[in-house]
Write a protein that holds these residues in place. Sequence first.
Motif, PDB file in Angstrom:
ATOM      1  N   ALA A   1       0.844  -1.208   0.000  1.00  0.00           N
ATOM      2  CA  ALA A   1       0.000   0.000   0.000  1.00  0.00           C
ATOM      3  C   ALA A   1       0.874   1.252   0.000  1.00  0.00           C
ATOM      4  O   ALA A   1       0.598   2.207  -0.745  1.00  0.00           O
TER       5      ALA A   1
ATOM      6  N   LEU B   1       2.484   1.570  -3.452  1.00  0.00           N
ATOM      7  CA  LEU B   1       1.516   1.975  -4.480  1.00  0.00           C
ATOM      8  C   LEU B   1       1.124   3.445  -4.352  1.00  0.00           C
ATOM      9  O   LEU B   1       0.897   4.121  -5.356  1.00  0.00           O
ATOM     10  N   LEU B   2       1.033   3.924  -3.116  1.00  0.00           N
ATOM     11  CA  LEU B   2       0.707   5.352  -2.921  1.00  0.00           C
ATOM     12  C   LEU B   2       1.739   6.219  -3.630  1.00  0.00           C
ATOM     13  O   LEU B   2       1.389   7.114  -4.409  1.00  0.00           O
ATOM     14  N   PHE B   3       3.026   5.909  -3.381  1.00  0.00           N
ATOM     15  CA  PHE B   3       4.075   6.725  -4.001  1.00  0.00           C
ATOM     16  C   PHE B   3       4.180   6.458  -5.505  1.00  0.00           C
ATOM     17  O   PHE B   3       4.497   7.358  -6.277  1.00  0.00           O
ATOM     18  N   GLU B   4       3.902   5.202  -5.924  1.00  0.00           N
ATOM     19  CA  GLU B   4       3.909   4.915  -7.367  1.00  0.00           C
ATOM     20  C   GLU B   4       2.846   5.755  -8.074  1.00  0.00           C
ATOM     21  O   GLU B   4       3.087   6.283  -9.162  1.00  0.00           O
ATOM     22  N   ALA B   5       1.675   5.854  -7.439  1.00  0.00           N
ATOM     23  CA  ALA B   5       0.586   6.637  -8.035  1.00  0.00           C
ATOM     24  C   ALA B   5       0.995   8.098  -8.166  1.00  0.00           C
ATOM     25  O   ALA B   5       0.700   8.746  -9.177  1.00  0.00           O
ATOM     26  N   ILE B   6       1.681   8.615  -7.144  1.00  0.00           N
ATOM     27  CA  ILE B   6       2.074  10.034  -7.186  1.00  0.00           C
ATOM     28  C   ILE B   6       3.212  10.251  -8.174  1.00  0.00           C
ATOM     29  O   ILE B   6       3.156  11.146  -9.022  1.00  0.00           O
TER      30      ILE B   6
END
Lengths: 264, 259
Positions: free
Chosen positions: B38, B41-46
Amino acid sequence: MRLRPYLRALQVQTQSTLRYRGNVLAFLSYVLIPPLAVFFLWRAVLGGGRTLGGYDLSAMVTYYIVAQFFVANAPLSAWSEISEEIRDGRLSLWLVRPVDHFLLYLSRNLGAWIPYWIMGLLGAAAVAGILHSHFRLPAEAWRGPVALGFWLVGVVLAFAWGYTLNLLAFWTERTAGIVGAADAAAVFLAGGFVPLDILPLREVWLFLPFRFVGWFPAQVFLGRVSPERLPGELGLLLGWLFLFVAGAKLIWRLGLRNYQGAGL
Amino acid sequence: MSVVRATWRLVSLRVKWELFFRLDALFGFLGGLVEVVAGVLLFEAIYGRVRSIAGWSRGEAMALVGTLAILLELERTLLRGLHHLPGAVEEGDLELFLTRPVPTPLLLAFHRMNLRALWRLPLGAGALAYGLSLIPALQWPRLPLYLLSLGLSLAIYGLMVFCLVCTSFWIVRVNNLFWLVYDLAEFARYPAGVYRGAVRFLLTTLLPLVVLSNFPVMVLVGRGGWGLIGHQLGVLSGFAALGWGLWRAGLRRYQGAGG
């Protein structure tokens, strides 16, 4: 079906929860702190009018406040007491009573959560007050109640999921790890960590039913779901709910065949 | 030597206990995996849309996710016994610990090691390795300094928890306050650069959550060196003094009454 025993169980459990007001008060931190912490991150990313996946800073702040309230207040791991009673044989005491075990525990669970919901609502309102220049109320008044309605059905779905996992105690000694892992996964899949629609592989996350516990009601609140889509989404949610409850009932029946009532 | 022997014995007993529940440990691993994924993925999304967050690159942010996961798992593994202090004070059985020939806070910290959490350590290490692989000019000789900084962070976090549980001498029921500490750890998940002004000052001194995860990564990527280690030592000394004071005052107040 007589509802009175279940309503009474709900009432008694609410009273029981209120005996531990310190617990209820401490729950505030769960609703207050994460949205405040994540605000600083998103301010750095979305400050200066930037957007990401259709979210500007206000939409993102509002999403986290609303979704955090919804996800933090959903019984995704149901109640560890269910698995403990199977393990130590106390389940036998419930089996001799003329009530449905699932409904009884659902009532008790909802009763236990009601004080937390009230406190959580106060906490969310406090965060919205602190970040008032970024918090956005829905443009249409109906969106708040509709979001709440979707979430309440999502709560029953979340309970059915957690209940089923606790029933695995019919076959395994300890379910804490299983329930904990599934709980963490469900919080993520409900959109408790990140809005699901900005994630890579978004189609996968948005196919699963956990989105109805947090992400979807928050989208309704934010005005990102058109009214025309709502009946279809409600039908989908009810379909998933039916599947989950049917699955829970099936596991219950299979488990009872395995249950020996040892430990009393 | 007796402290080392006693600690080793506690570890080996705990290993035997945990092996009874292998399936549960496996799922504990999966739970940890979800938490780390999680964060990634948060940083991947950003970072799919921006190049840096407050001056932090994708690799640095991923290293932050890994470092925090490692730190939290080490705390869960090694120091979870500290949570037993409020119960011991409430029940009046702290004497069971006080009468042993080892320092009581140390015994409290290590007597309930949760070795299932150790299973999850490679998850944080994996996220850290992924982050480091994205940093082109990493200076590997800085790794020992990173480990030192991480060790200091663990000691600071342990002392923060110790100070919290010491309040049980006065408040008795403090279990709910543990949630406050874990929720506050949210502030440690994000790059230090996103905090500014008074908030940044607070999070690096009185409530040093940014110090815990950010400083080891900053040391590793060359955003600072001995100055950051010195800052950590200062914070550590402050919390050690506070913990010692609370412990001494608490023992004077303790009456051994209860269940």
